[in-house]
Design a protein around this motif. Structure first.
Motif, PDB file in Angstrom:
ATOM      1  N   GLU A   1       0.700  -1.093   0.037  1.00 50.50           N
ATOM      2  CA  GLU A   1      -0.026  -0.099   0.186  1.00 50.50           C
ATOM      3  C   GLU A   1       0.842   1.093   0.123  1.00 50.50           C
ATOM      4  O   GLU A   1       0.397   2.274  -0.267  1.00 50.50           O
ATOM      5  CB  GLU A   1      -0.812   0.065   1.253  1.00 50.50           C
ATOM      6  N   LEU A   2       2.143   1.086   0.297  1.00 51.19           N
ATOM      7  CA  LEU A   2       3.145   2.362   0.448  1.00 51.19           C
ATOM      8  C   LEU A   2       3.436   2.543  -0.956  1.00 51.19           C
ATOM      9  O   LEU A   2       4.009   1.909  -1.648  1.00 51.19           O
ATOM     10  CB  LEU A   2       3.989   2.036   1.443  1.00 51.19           C
ATOM     11  N   PRO A   3       3.479   3.940  -1.174  1.00 49.33           N
ATOM     12  CA  PRO A   3       3.990   4.286  -2.649  1.00 49.33           C
ATOM     13  C   PRO A   3       5.318   4.169  -2.787  1.00 49.33           C
ATOM     14  O   PRO A   3       6.045   3.764  -3.980  1.00 49.33           O
ATOM     15  CB  PRO A   3       3.835   5.910  -2.644  1.00 49.33           C
ATOM     16  N   ALA A   4       6.214   4.226  -1.550  1.00 49.35           N
ATOM     17  CA  ALA A   4       7.776   4.260  -1.855  1.00 49.35           C
ATOM     18  C   ALA A   4       8.195   3.510  -0.520  1.00 49.35           C
ATOM     19  O   ALA A   4       8.631   3.699   0.365  1.00 49.35           O
ATOM     20  CB  ALA A   4       8.498   5.287  -1.806  1.00 49.35           C
ATOM     21  N   SER A   5       8.224   2.061  -0.945  1.00 50.95           N
ATOM     22  CA  SER A   5       8.568   0.943   0.107  1.00 50.95           C
ATOM     23  C   SER A   5       9.517  -0.153  -0.366  1.00 50.95           C
ATOM     24  O   SER A   5       9.249  -0.798  -1.419  1.00 50.95           O
ATOM     25  CB  SER A   5       7.417   0.480   1.012  1.00 50.95           C
ATOM     26  N   GLU A   6      10.315  -0.758   0.489  1.00 55.01           N
ATOM     27  CA  GLU A   6      11.049  -2.135   0.268  1.00 55.01           C
ATOM     28  C   GLU A   6      10.674  -3.022   1.227  1.00 55.01           C
ATOM     29  O   GLU A   6      10.343  -2.576   2.489  1.00 55.01           O
ATOM     30  CB  GLU A   6      12.272  -1.841   0.420  1.00 55.01           C
ATOM     31  N   LEU A   7      10.357  -4.309   0.994  1.00 52.54           N
ATOM     32  CA  LEU A   7       9.973  -5.232   2.245  1.00 52.54           C
ATOM     33  C   LEU A   7      11.189  -6.358   2.111  1.00 52.54           C
ATOM     34  O   LEU A   7      11.831  -6.935   1.303  1.00 52.54           O
ATOM     35  CB  LEU A   7       8.783  -6.080   1.585  1.00 52.54           C
ATOM     36  N   TYR A   8      11.335  -6.452   3.443  1.00 50.83           N
ATOM     37  CA  TYR A   8      12.563  -7.708   3.820  1.00 50.83           C
ATOM     38  C   TYR A   8      11.836  -8.631   4.857  1.00 50.83           C
ATOM     39  O   TYR A   8      11.258  -8.151   5.788  1.00 50.83           O
ATOM     40  CB  TYR A   8      13.815  -6.945   4.454  1.00 50.83           C
ATOM     41  N   ILE A   9      12.206  -9.861   4.703  1.00 52.20           N
ATOM     42  CA  ILE A   9      11.770 -10.819   5.785  1.00 52.20           C
ATOM     43  C   ILE A   9      12.976 -11.599   6.315  1.00 52.20           C
ATOM     44  O   ILE A   9      13.820 -12.168   5.578  1.00 52.20           O
ATOM     45  CB  ILE A   9      10.598 -11.982   5.045  1.00 52.20           C
ATOM     46  N   VAL A  10      12.940 -11.530   7.564  1.00 50.57           N
ATOM     47  CA  VAL A  10      14.209 -12.219   8.050  1.00 50.57           C
ATOM     48  C   VAL A  10      13.893 -13.424   8.592  1.00 50.57           C
ATOM     49  O   VAL A  10      12.859 -13.595   9.208  1.00 50.57           O
ATOM     50  CB  VAL A  10      14.730 -11.183   9.534  1.00 50.57           C
ATOM     51  N   GLY A  11      14.722 -14.514   8.356  1.00 51.76           N
ATOM     52  CA  GLY A  11      14.372 -15.864   8.524  1.00 51.76           C
ATOM     53  C   GLY A  11      14.318 -16.370   9.965  1.00 51.76           C
ATOM     54  O   GLY A  11      13.251 -16.657  10.371  1.00 51.76           O
ATOM     55  N   ASP A  12      15.479 -16.285  10.522  1.00 54.87           N
ATOM     56  CA  ASP A  12      15.629 -16.837  12.052  1.00 54.87           C
ATOM     57  C   ASP A  12      15.076 -15.906  13.185  1.00 54.87           C
ATOM     58  O   ASP A  12      16.128 -15.590  14.009  1.00 54.87           O
ATOM     59  CB  ASP A  12      16.988 -17.413  12.177  1.00 54.87           C
ATOM     60  N   ALA A  13      13.912 -15.678  13.365  1.00 52.82           N
ATOM     61  CA  ALA A  13      13.627 -14.690  14.309  1.00 52.82           C
ATOM     62  C   ALA A  13      12.026 -14.508  14.348  1.00 52.82           C
ATOM     63  O   ALA A  13      11.276 -14.930  13.525  1.00 52.82           O
ATOM     64  CB  ALA A  13      14.119 -13.131  14.029  1.00 52.82           C
ATOM     65  N   ALA A  14      11.637 -14.220  15.392  1.00 50.15           N
ATOM     66  CA  ALA A  14      10.424 -13.918  15.870  1.00 50.15           C
ATOM     67  C   ALA A  14       9.929 -12.392  16.056  1.00 50.15           C
ATOM     68  O   ALA A  14      10.424 -11.594  15.507  1.00 50.15           O
ATOM     69  CB  ALA A  14       9.672 -14.810  16.992  1.00 50.15           C
TER      70      ALA A  14
END
Length: 245
Positions: A210-223
């Motif tokens: 939904e954000l006009p200017a964004s990047e998404l990261y998903i960190v694996g070994d974390a909660a």
């Protein structure tokens, strides 16, 4: 009202405000380091900040941050928030011009199932924090994470003023920031944790989409408290994001 804060780092560096998750204090960032002037603060009734009587909203908590910025004569800042801290960051970026770059970590714009919060609030009102502490902390960290660190954060949770925690929990339960996302036009990085059951990665994907200017990261070994479990990985992401201004 924010009664406790710390401002550390090079005086000529940009200020990066660090917003905590519900039930945590500035200790959340104890292993975090970036070459900025870091402004850490405690929410109402958390850590060194005194309780504030009565209910509150995400807007109220965000206005606490605005008041702090005014007190410190900081016109515009970078902002990074975890969970509740991220919700506050979204409101600030949508409704004020105080944020020039934004990072949202393990957070959500709304909770479709509010019953979890209703149940937690009911227990808190009847029995206090102790019966919930293990359940809450178990959602913060992966099962194999350091027992000593888990115990430390559990102890910090038990020090939080329960009425203040309830007020913040009600603010989270009742919020819906989805209409605000389109108003956020500052560069934003959204970080999720693959093993976060409190705010699963699909919540982060919705924000990023939904954000006009964004990047998404998903960190694996974390909660949920990924900043504690994976501080180096997240520091690299944030350094790349805030260092590009």
């Amino acid at each position: 009202m924010i009664g406790h804060y710390t401002l550390t780092g090079p005086e000529d560096a940009p200020v990066l405000v660090l917003g905590n998750a519900l039930g945590t204090t500035t200790e959340l960032w104890r292993d975090f380091s970036l070459p900025f002037r870091l402004l850490r603060f405690d929410h109402r009734g958390h850590g060194g900040s005194a309780p504030v009587e009565g209910p509150c909203t995400i807007e109220d908590l965000a206005c606490d941050v605005v008041d702090l910025l005014d007190h410190l004569e900081l016109r515009q800042v970078y902002y990074c928030g975890v969970s509740l801290g991220g919700m506050i960051g979204m409101w600030l970026a949508a409704h004020t011009d105080r944020i020039s770059r934004l990072a949202l970590m393990c957070t959500t714009a709304w909770y479709p199932d509010k019953s979890v919060w209703d149940e937690r609030i009911e227990v808190l009102r009847s029995y206090g924090m102790e019966p919930l502490a293990d359940t809450i902390v178990s959602r913060w960290f992966t099962p194999a994470f350091s027992p000593a660190v888990v115990a430390h954060f559990r102890a910090e949770l038990l020090k939080v003023d329960v009425p203040s925690y309830i007020a913040c929990a009600e603010a989270i339960r009742d919020m819906d920031l989805r209409p605000d996302l389109a108003k956020i036009d500052v560069p934003t990085v959204v970080i999720a944790a693959a093993q976060d059951h409190a705010t699963p990665p699909e919540f982060a994907r919705h924000i990023a989409d939904e954000l006009p200017a964004s990047e998404l990261y998903i960190v694996g070994d974390a909660a949920h408290l990924a900043i504690v479990e994976a501080p180096r990985t997240i520091s690299v992401i944030l350094d790349g994001h805030f260092g590009n201004d």
